[in-house]
Design a protein around this motif. Structure first.
Motif, short mmCIF file in Angstrom:
data_model
loop_
_atom_site.label_atom_id
_atom_site.label_comp_id
_atom_site.label_asym_id
_atom_site.label_seq_id
_atom_site.Cartn_x
_atom_site.Cartn_y
_atom_site.Cartn_z
N CYS A 24 31.10 31.03 33.99
CA CYS A 24 30.94 32.36 35.07
C CYS A 24 29.39 32.39 35.98
CB CYS A 24 31.32 33.45 34.23
SG CYS A 24 30.20 33.79 33.29
N THR A 39 35.45 27.58 41.93
CA THR A 39 35.48 28.04 40.31
C THR A 39 36.14 27.54 39.44
OG1 THR A 39 34.19 29.30 38.71
CG2 THR A 39 35.61 30.93 40.86
N GLY A 58 35.68 28.67 36.04
CA GLY A 58 35.76 30.01 35.26
C GLY A 58 35.19 28.63 34.13
N ASP A 59 36.11 30.08 32.23
CA ASP A 59 35.85 29.51 31.22
C ASP A 59 36.86 27.65 31.83
OD1 ASP A 59 34.26 30.35 30.79
OD2 ASP A 59 35.21 31.81 29.77
N HIS A 97 32.38 35.43 25.19
CA HIS A 97 32.76 33.91 25.29
C HIS A 97 34.11 33.40 24.33
CE1 HIS A 97 32.13 33.77 29.62
NE2 HIS A 97 30.61 34.63 28.84
N GLU A 125 40.28 36.86 34.93
CA GLU A 125 40.00 37.13 33.33
C GLU A 125 40.22 35.32 32.88
OE1 GLU A 125 39.25 36.77 30.59
OE2 GLU A 125 39.41 39.28 30.97
N SER A 126 39.38 34.53 32.66
CA SER A 126 39.58 33.80 32.16
C SER A 126 40.74 33.72 30.96
CB SER A 126 37.99 33.28 31.57
OG SER A 126 37.58 31.91 32.10
N ASP A 174 39.77 32.53 39.38
CA ASP A 174 37.87 32.42 39.65
C ASP A 174 37.48 32.63 37.77
OD1 ASP A 174 38.55 35.35 39.88
OD2 ASP A 174 38.58 34.22 42.48
N GLY A 175 39.07 32.90 37.06
CA GLY A 175 37.82 33.06 35.67
C GLY A 175 37.64 34.57 35.77
N HIS A 176 36.76 34.56 35.29
CA HIS A 176 36.21 36.46 35.42
C HIS A 176 34.94 36.61 36.14
CE1 HIS A 176 34.26 34.67 31.49
NE2 HIS A 176 33.38 35.17 31.64
N GLY A 177 34.86 35.48 37.33
CA GLY A 177 33.71 35.38 37.40
C GLY A 177 33.81 36.78 39.41
#
Length: 330
Positions: A48, A75, A77-78, A216, A263-264, A292-295
């Motif tokens: 992130c 992205t 994310g994780d 994480h 959210e990832s 986008d994960g939690h970016g």
């Protein structure tokens, strides 16, 4: 094995990010294409941190709306770490594709979409990014002290990494990995051990323990474990393959809509389905573009209007690219 790999890769990325502090800001110019390229590279970095950096730049009007679109498309994310652990070659290919898509999407967005009201809502508020003067990665005069008088945090993390190295070396973990993958993973683990043994206590506590471990790691483990467990029972009791093969367009729409969640974790469903051969590459690609994960979480706090604008634009690109590649048979 997946959680361990994610842990050490996040550690390495955190180390590189701190070592290169200020690099991205110094290279930003008024050249839009360079801006898109930097935005895409920051997004393509697993985790992130790159996305958070771009949100901070956007909130200071250092980059355009198209640039933030580029980052959030590029992205994963994780989940990027998990994909690298499960199918590294396809994960690298996916990252390159969404990087290119993101750069082109950023250009097209700036050219044809001017969200003036959205930009007016973006303040110049300074986001709480980690940027402290004592934040260093390598202090030669303190290395011996760190080794012979380690803190509890350093000792705990070192034991975890050494256990992972022993597990890979003896075959207790990831015994089916190809030899080149085993060597690559071992090298990554050894480098992460070097980091843990040489960085100052500030880095251990603030970056590794407070950020990676506490924020994480457990969430990643639970999402990976829960998703794999869910898919295991789903595959055993339901003929998922038959349903998916006749409802692929519905799966595409669901994958894009789930990407709206900042959210990832939810994206791991499609990562797992792809790893099992249940969905084509096009569905994973659409999901990766949309999510986008939690970016985007800092953007949600900064400007809800901007958050929704970026999300909707990216979902449109995800639908166009996903549907096109699905119809082409990818």
């Amino acid at each position: 094995m997946i959680t361990g790999f994610v842990f050490v890769m996040m550690l390495v990325i955190e180390y590189i990010n701190v070592q290169s502090k200020g690099l991205w800001q110094k290279n930003l110019t008024k050249n839009k294409w360079r801006q898109y390229l930097i935005a895409g590279i920051l997004g393509a970095i697993p985790g992130c941190l790159g996305a958070f950096t771009m949100v901070a730049m956007f909130s200071h009007r250092l980059v355009s709306f198209g640039a933030i679109v580029t980052t959030m498309i590029a992205t994963s994310g994780d989940e990027a770490f998990v994909m690298l652990a499960m199918f590294p070659q396809k994960a690298i290919l996916l990252t390159l594709i969404i990087l290119v898509v993101g750069i082109l999407a950023g250009y097209l967005t700036d050219k044809f979409y001017k969200p003036k009201k959205t930009l007016e809502k973006v303040s110049s508020h300074i986001l709480p990014l980690h940027d402290e003067p004592e934040c260093k990665c390598f202090e030669k005069d303190k290395i011996w002290s760190n080794l012979f008088h380690p803190s509890l945090y350093r000792l705990t993390i070192a034991i975890i990494i050494i256990s992972l190295i022993a597990g890979i070396a003896t075959g207790m973990l990831a015994e089916n990995l190809e030899i080149w993958m085993k060597i690559s993973v071992l090298l990554a683990f050894l480098f992460s051990l070097f980091i843990v043994l040489t960085v100052p206590n500030h880095f251990i506590r603030k970056h590794i323990w407070d950020h990676i471990v506490k924020i994480h790691l457990l969430r990643i483990f639970l999402w990976v474990f829960g998703t794999l467990l869910f898919m295991h029972f789903l595959m055993n009791y339901i003929d998922v393959q038959a349903w998916l093969s006749t409802n692929m367009f519905v799966v595409l729409i669901v994958a894009i809509l789930i990407g709206f969640i900042p959210e990832s974790g939810p994206h791991l469903i499609f990562v797992t389905l792809f790893a099992q051969g249940s969905i084509p590459f096009s569905i994973l690609l659409a999901s990766s573009i949309s999510q986008d994960g939690h970016g985007m979480l800092p953007m949600l706090a900064e400007s809800k209007r901007s958050f929704f604008a970026v999300k909707i634009v990216n979902m449109i690109y995800a639908f166009i690219v996903g549907l096109s590649t699905l119809l082409l048979g990818f």
